[in-house]
Structure formats: structure tokens, C-alpha cells
Design an enzyme around this catalytic site. Sequence first.
Site: not given
Ligand code: PMP
Length: 303
Positions: A161
Site C-alpha cells: 500500500k
Molecule cells: N484497493 C485499493 C487501491 C485500496 O486503496 C484499498 C483500500 N486500502 C483497497 C483495495 C481495499 O483494501 P482494504 O479492504 O484492506 O481497505
Amino acid sequence: MSAPGLPFDDRDGFIWYDGRLVPWRDAKLHVLTHGLHYASCVFEGERVYSGTVFRLEDHNQRLINSAKILGFEIPASMDDLQKATEQLIAANKIVEGYVRPIAWRGAEQMGVSAQDSKIHLALAAWDWPAYFSPEARAKGIRMLWSRWARPAPHTAPVHAKASGLYMICTMAKHEAEAQGCDDALMLDWRGQLAEGTGANIFLVINGELHTPTPDCFLNGLTRQTVIALARQRGIKVIERAIMPNELGEADEVFLTGSAAEVTPVGEIIGTGGHYRFTPGTICRLMWEDYDRLVGKKVAATAA
Ligand code: PMP
């Protein structure tokens, strides 16, 4: 979309910055920060429900892993991260909100190489009731096909991330908003369905859930939670390569993310074809199951 409100650098409260709580407006960094120039920066996005972060340990583990992928180490242990989060939530009296941990390379070196830079860590938290407006969420959000594709795994650190990966997300989302949409829908570099700009995607086809294999984008924690919830209900979940025209076979479509939670999609417009969906039984079940799990009152009226 969150409407512009109070600027994020001019608020009351506290930010946890390199090991201690500092007054919100004092949490500054220098313009010659490597993380700003070269995107050597990783972060998390966490939801607070009734004063507690949902899946905090998993978010913290992902933060540590994201940094490792970019070649640096978060200057805090899992235990430190948990304590910092709790301290921050208490100091800002957050009940329903959001936590943003972020770690970046500092200003010791300016240039692509930054082997000796100090790693900084900060956590901020704020009240944040909904990512998409309640109206958009109830009838399903409107998405625009993006001309930006999720990069191939050998062209970017796709499982981190990392801030750099969001450059195209912001561009895609701005283009979507300019056309009256709530978010953009991105394909991957092969032309397969990928995700939204900050959330994963699910299709309901003949009562089963189909979702793209996360081989070039985040395997979201919410995605994993929803897959588990669906399986508990006996709903079959299939992770596979999905081509965009398969949206024509879908009865319902929804997004998942820590910020977006479970958000139905009502319409997709643009160059990839026009699709309409009515949020129905499975959207509502997943939305309600998720809300119940995170401890929210179940008051969904998705259909
Ligand atoms: N894809 C992207 C590009 C994101 O920024 C997020 C948010 N973190 C997600 C998917 C979903 O991840 P999560 O469910 O862990 O928040």
C-alpha cells in the site's frame, strides 16, 4: 466523495509523530523529504468503530510488509503500533472514524538513492462517518471506466500500500468526478477487471460471488472479510480472471474497502460499455453482515 471541509493541516487535536503526540498543526515535515519527491512512502487506511480499529493487527502487519517491499523498516513493533493507535484514538476522542498511519523516508539525502535516510512514522485519526454519500451508497454508486490500468507486478510494487501507486488513482478519480461519477473502475495491464481507486470489486452472477484474483492489486482486508462472510452463508465465492464484458452477466456489483465498506455499484459508464445494476439480495446481505461484524447498527436499505 468527501466534500472539502476543514483543511487537513489546520485542525484541532493530536497527531502521533515519531513516537509522541504533537498538536495537530505542528505535525510538519521538510519540503526536501524523499517520500514527497520519490514516493518512498507507505500508508494504511483503517476504520474505527465504537472507538476500536477493525482488524488493526492485519493493517499493522500490512504496513510493515508494505515498507519491507519498498526496502525499509517501520521504526515500530506491532505492539508499538497498537499502543500508538490506541493512544491516538483516545487523545482525539474518536468514536466512529478513520486512522491513517504513514511511514516515509526523510530528508537526509536528496536523489533517487536514499539508503541512509531516516524513516519517519506518523498516525492521524479523524471522525469520518462515510466514504460515499448515504444516497449514492443506497442506490449504488456511479463509476466511470478509467483509461489508467493497474500496473503489472514487474512494473510496480503492486502488493504494497504505497503512495506512488495512488498517482493514477487520483487522476482516474478526478476524471470520474468531472463526469458526475463517484469513482473510477480500473482494468489491469492485461485488460482484465481489477478494482476501484480505493476498493476491490465483486460481481454477483447466478447467486455466486465472482471477484478478480488479486495478483496485481491489493488483496483488501475487507475483500477477505466479505469472502469469509459469504462462505459462512454458503454463498460460493470464485476468485478468477474476469473480463470487463462479463459485467453483462452480473445481477449485482459492489465494492469493498476499509473506507468504502460494502458499497453497491448502480451504474458504470464510459468507453468500456454502459452497465446498470440494482443493488439486491446479495449486496444487502453482505452489507448487513459486514456492518454487523464491525459492530454497526444494521439499517441498510440497499434494495
Ligand atoms: N484497493 C485499493 C487501491 C485500496 O486503496 C484499498 C483500500 N486500502 C483497497 C483495495 C481495499 O483494501 P482494504 O479492504 O484492506 O481497505
